[in-house]
Design a protein around this motif. Structure first.
Motif, PDB file in Angstrom:
ATOM      1  N   MET A   1       9.745  -3.162 -23.541  1.00  0.00           N
ATOM      2  CA  MET A   1       8.495  -2.692 -22.544  1.00  0.00           C
ATOM      3  C   MET A   1       8.647  -1.583 -22.051  1.00  0.00           C
ATOM      4  N   THR A   2       7.693  -0.674 -22.047  1.00  0.00           N
ATOM      5  CA  THR A   2       7.539   0.634 -21.391  1.00  0.00           C
ATOM      6  C   THR A   2       7.106   0.397 -20.087  1.00  0.00           C
ATOM      7  N   ASN A   3       7.644   1.212 -18.989  1.00  0.00           N
ATOM      8  CA  ASN A   3       7.012   1.115 -17.705  1.00  0.00           C
ATOM      9  C   ASN A   3       5.634   1.822 -17.668  1.00  0.00           C
ATOM     10  N   VAL A   4       4.806   1.407 -17.022  1.00  0.00           N
ATOM     11  CA  VAL A   4       3.495   1.998 -16.949  1.00  0.00           C
ATOM     12  C   VAL A   4       3.405   2.522 -15.716  1.00  0.00           C
ATOM     13  N   ARG A   5       3.016   3.990 -15.606  1.00  0.00           N
ATOM     14  CA  ARG A   5       2.983   4.425 -14.372  1.00  0.00           C
ATOM     15  C   ARG A   5       1.461   4.580 -14.098  1.00  0.00           C
ATOM     16  N   LEU A   6       0.907   3.952 -13.010  1.00  0.00           N
ATOM     17  CA  LEU A   6      -0.538   4.087 -12.684  1.00  0.00           C
ATOM     18  C   LEU A   6      -0.471   5.096 -11.639  1.00  0.00           C
ATOM     19  N   LEU A   7      -1.857   5.751 -11.634  1.00  0.00           N
ATOM     20  CA  LEU A   7      -2.301   6.579 -10.555  1.00  0.00           C
ATOM     21  C   LEU A   7      -2.836   5.883  -9.444  1.00  0.00           C
ATOM     22  N   PRO A   8      -2.245   5.992  -8.230  1.00  0.00           N
ATOM     23  CA  PRO A   8      -3.039   5.442  -7.221  1.00  0.00           C
ATOM     24  C   PRO A   8      -4.507   5.707  -6.907  1.00  0.00           C
ATOM     25  N   THR A   9      -5.073   4.518  -6.335  1.00  0.00           N
ATOM     26  CA  THR A   9      -6.554   4.712  -6.021  1.00  0.00           C
ATOM     27  C   THR A   9      -6.714   5.621  -4.830  1.00  0.00           C
ATOM     28  N   GLU A  10      -7.859   5.873  -4.731  1.00  0.00           N
ATOM     29  CA  GLU A  10      -8.028   6.941  -3.537  1.00  0.00           C
ATOM     30  C   GLU A  10      -7.515   6.408  -2.167  1.00  0.00           C
ATOM     31  N   ALA A  11      -7.844   5.201  -1.929  1.00  0.00           N
ATOM     32  CA  ALA A  11      -7.532   4.503  -0.744  1.00  0.00           C
ATOM     33  C   ALA A  11      -5.878   4.292  -0.546  1.00  0.00           C
ATOM     34  N   GLN A  12      -5.332   4.097  -1.852  1.00  0.00           N
ATOM     35  CA  GLN A  12      -3.854   4.380  -1.652  1.00  0.00           C
ATOM     36  C   GLN A  12      -3.199   5.579  -1.399  1.00  0.00           C
ATOM     37  N   GLU A  13      -3.857   6.427  -2.078  1.00  0.00           N
ATOM     38  CA  GLU A  13      -3.325   7.789  -1.808  1.00  0.00           C
ATOM     39  C   GLU A  13      -3.475   8.456  -0.490  1.00  0.00           C
ATOM     40  N   ALA A  14      -4.797   8.032   0.155  1.00  0.00           N
ATOM     41  CA  ALA A  14      -5.088   8.296   1.536  1.00  0.00           C
ATOM     42  C   ALA A  14      -3.934   7.623   2.442  1.00  0.00           C
ATOM     43  N   GLU A  15      -3.434   6.410   2.044  1.00  0.00           N
ATOM     44  CA  GLU A  15      -2.498   5.791   2.957  1.00  0.00           C
ATOM     45  C   GLU A  15      -1.147   6.451   2.406  1.00  0.00           C
ATOM     46  N   LEU A  16      -0.912   6.868   1.266  1.00  0.00           N
ATOM     47  CA  LEU A  16       0.230   7.538   0.855  1.00  0.00           C
ATOM     48  C   LEU A  16       0.592   8.967   1.627  1.00  0.00           C
ATOM     49  N   ALA A  17      -0.609   9.418   2.062  1.00  0.00           N
ATOM     50  CA  ALA A  17      -0.539  10.902   2.621  1.00  0.00           C
ATOM     51  C   ALA A  17      -0.070  10.557   3.994  1.00  0.00           C
ATOM     52  N   VAL A  18      -0.501   9.581   4.542  1.00  0.00           N
ATOM     53  CA  VAL A  18      -0.200   9.224   6.148  1.00  0.00           C
ATOM     54  C   VAL A  18       1.243   8.879   6.053  1.00  0.00           C
ATOM     55  N   VAL A  19       1.765   8.263   5.115  1.00  0.00           N
ATOM     56  CA  VAL A  19       3.182   7.626   4.916  1.00  0.00           C
ATOM     57  C   VAL A  19       3.975   8.753   4.865  1.00  0.00           C
ATOM     58  N   ARG A  20       3.663   9.808   4.087  1.00  0.00           N
ATOM     59  CA  ARG A  20       4.492  11.131   3.797  1.00  0.00           C
ATOM     60  C   ARG A  20       4.379  12.026   5.061  1.00  0.00           C
ATOM     61  N   GLY A  21       3.302  11.851   5.575  1.00  0.00           N
ATOM     62  CA  GLY A  21       3.108  12.831   6.836  1.00  0.00           C
ATOM     63  C   GLY A  21       4.122  12.156   8.009  1.00  0.00           C
ATOM     64  N   ILE A  22       4.211  10.831   8.106  1.00  0.00           N
ATOM     65  CA  ILE A  22       5.066  10.289   9.181  1.00  0.00           C
ATOM     66  C   ILE A  22       6.469  10.680   8.982  1.00  0.00           C
TER      67      ILE A  22
END
Length: 161
Positions: A1-22
């Motif tokens: 079984m291959t790993n499926v890499r999903l693109l984050p949703t817009e809301a997830q990407e916004a949260e990830l930006a905050v996480v990266r900034g912190i």
């Protein structure tokens, strides 16, 4: 079984930006001149006895909360919690602990775990299981070694009396 890499949703990407900034502000905001070594606000907070460690732990708790909101697997959250606990334990050690705390960079590690888990849940969870098992195995060895050493020390003391 291959790993499926999903693109984050817009809301997830916004949260990830905050996480990266912190993570950047806390652990990698400033590069020390003539080196590639980066430090952040966590290094400054660590110099304030008691208050700094609590502030740093609060930021770690925020990252844990963000991981829960983003649906990060529980095993990855457990690994993140272990990073926060190690960071807090290092910060307790006077003087040397501040240096070790700066070197450990728990917030940057946890931010990386969150991003990886959102992008590839299965691979991050599998790697986290292995690292958690290894960490608890090491902990058990340290505790067991301490108990064995204490028993030998008590026997030696008893025989010396």
């Amino acid at each position: 079984m291959t790993n499926v890499r999903l693109l984050p949703t817009e809301a997830q990407e916004a949260e990830l930006a905050v996480v990266r900034g912190i993570a950047k502000v806390m652990d990698e905001a400033v590069t020390i001149p003539s080196t590639r070594f980066k430090v952040g606000l966590d290094a400054v907070l660590g110099l304030i006895p008691g208050v700094g460690d609590v502030g740093s732990a609060a930021v770690g708790a925020y990252l844990l909360r963000a991981a829960v909101r983003l649906g990060v697997p529980s095993v990855v959250i457990a690994r993140m919690l272990l990073n926060v606990l190690i960071d807090a334990a290092l910060g307790i050690i006077p003087f040397v602990g501040d240096f070790l705390d700066v070197m450990y960079k728990a917030n940057a590690k946890n931010a990386r775990l969150i991003v990886e888990a959102v992008e590839d849940r299965r691979a991050t969870a599998r790697g986290s299981w292995l690292k958690l098992i290894a960490a608890f195995g090491l902990f058990a060895l340290i505790v067991g070694g301490g108990i064995v050493a204490a028993v030998f020390a008590l026997k030696a003391l008893w025989n010396a009396l």
